[in-house]
Design an enzyme around this catalytic site. Sequence first.
Site, short mmCIF file in Angstrom:
data_model
loop_
_atom_site.label_atom_id
_atom_site.label_comp_id
_atom_site.label_asym_id
_atom_site.label_seq_id
_atom_site.Cartn_x
_atom_site.Cartn_y
_atom_site.Cartn_z
N CYS A 139 2.55 1.61 -2.63
CA CYS A 139 1.28 2.32 -2.46
C CYS A 139 0.05 1.42 -2.42
CB CYS A 139 1.09 3.34 -3.58
SG CYS A 139 2.45 4.51 -3.79
N HIS A 164 -5.05 3.78 -3.96
CA HIS A 164 -3.91 3.82 -4.88
C HIS A 164 -4.19 4.69 -6.10
CE1 HIS A 164 -0.49 2.90 -7.24
NE2 HIS A 164 -1.12 2.07 -8.06
#
Length: 463
Positions: free
Chosen positions: A74, A133
Amino acid sequence: MTVGALSGCSPDTLIGSPRRTEANPRNLLLIMVDDLNDWVTALGDHPQVTAPHIKALAASGTSFANAHAQAPICGPSRASLFSGLYPAQTGIYGQIKDAQLGPAVSAVSPTLLLPQYLRSHGYYTAGRGKVSHQGGQEGMFDEYHPRLPENGDYGPKPEGRFKWDSDKTHTDWGAWPDADEKMIDHITASWGAEFLQQEHEQPFLLALGFVRPHVPWYVPQKWLDMFPLDTIELPQIRANDLGDVPKAGRDLAAVPQMPTLEWAMENKEWRPIMQAYLASIAFVDHCVGMVLESLSTSAHAENTLICLASDNGYHLGEKQRFAKMSLWERSTRVPLMFAGPGIRQQVITDPVGLIDIYPTAIDILGLPANTENAGRSLAPVLTQGKALPIEPQLSVYGEGNYAVIDPNHRYIRYADGSEELYDLRKDPNEWVNLANDQSLASVKDRLRAYIPANPRSDVTIGR
């Protein structure tokens, strides 16, 4: 597509006169879906995926069936997408806190993150959910709504674990909670749908980050019921699939905190895991549908560019693992689609990357190019049907470990110099490593040339 030197432009050169015309969309709706693998691409890689809204969105515009994340995890993937820079340029190879994202990027480039760039051109920028993120760094949006504390990072959790008890991963699966409205993605979708029904004097960026199908694979029971266990089709696997993978590759892809395929088979949990992942896709598709339905009935329907993408893929038993975080196809290949006014209906199988989203979006919106962008605009493909030169895509996981993907091959080189090479035409499952086949030495040489010679050192270590 090589990773070149930064152009060295000043921040002032990023601001220019918009070239927007009446033919350009005015707004951008960016939908990020967490850990959604390539099963929902136009190639239909799993026949039981139920995602009618994402499918309809893809059919209404351009779907890139061979899109790849610049990192199969991510943090660095989203950092690359929003900065328009490769991980090798920023040194962001691992997870990074939102507060550190801006400084890490500004240390190497005067570029603005995509929302900031749009704001510099008069856009109102709004976001909710997992966009970067951790959501959205301070100053990234005019208006940002973080995930609700009572919902945790990935939604409401039961008091204990259902199936997988490890405090080093969110991984678990089961029926929870008892209503869609308690799910963080439903809250995000409802907010986004309401935003789209409002009038907006400025052009806007609406960025929505959905967390399913990220672990834990918790959804209300009705979504699991859509996929009876005895009907689920399992991915194809090969015994001793890792036998020809170099030690560096096995070590890099090792995720001891996650279930292994051996464990899942011995405990009869492979199908329940698959059921939970498929159910999570169906649920998040429903949430995406809430947003798209609202847009279709709003005043913005005819002037909004839509982009939907996932940040990385996910293995569901392939390569003996249930995880992302590898340089194989299932980890790097992701859904990517654009729709809206002027976008052609087509499926493109040439390789592209998430790094192309930034330059493509601002090009279609009629804004001046950001000369710091390392990717390229796909607008000629999207709006005119023009073919662009084929450029291999670069993905990196951890400093010094790279995958280079062209239409026919995947070449992987690890930090210790060991290699993998797969012929994707004959071996789409990447079962046979051809790196030692001398007849393919020229293929390796050609793809190896796309690996950056002087990458930036990892700035995420110790953070």
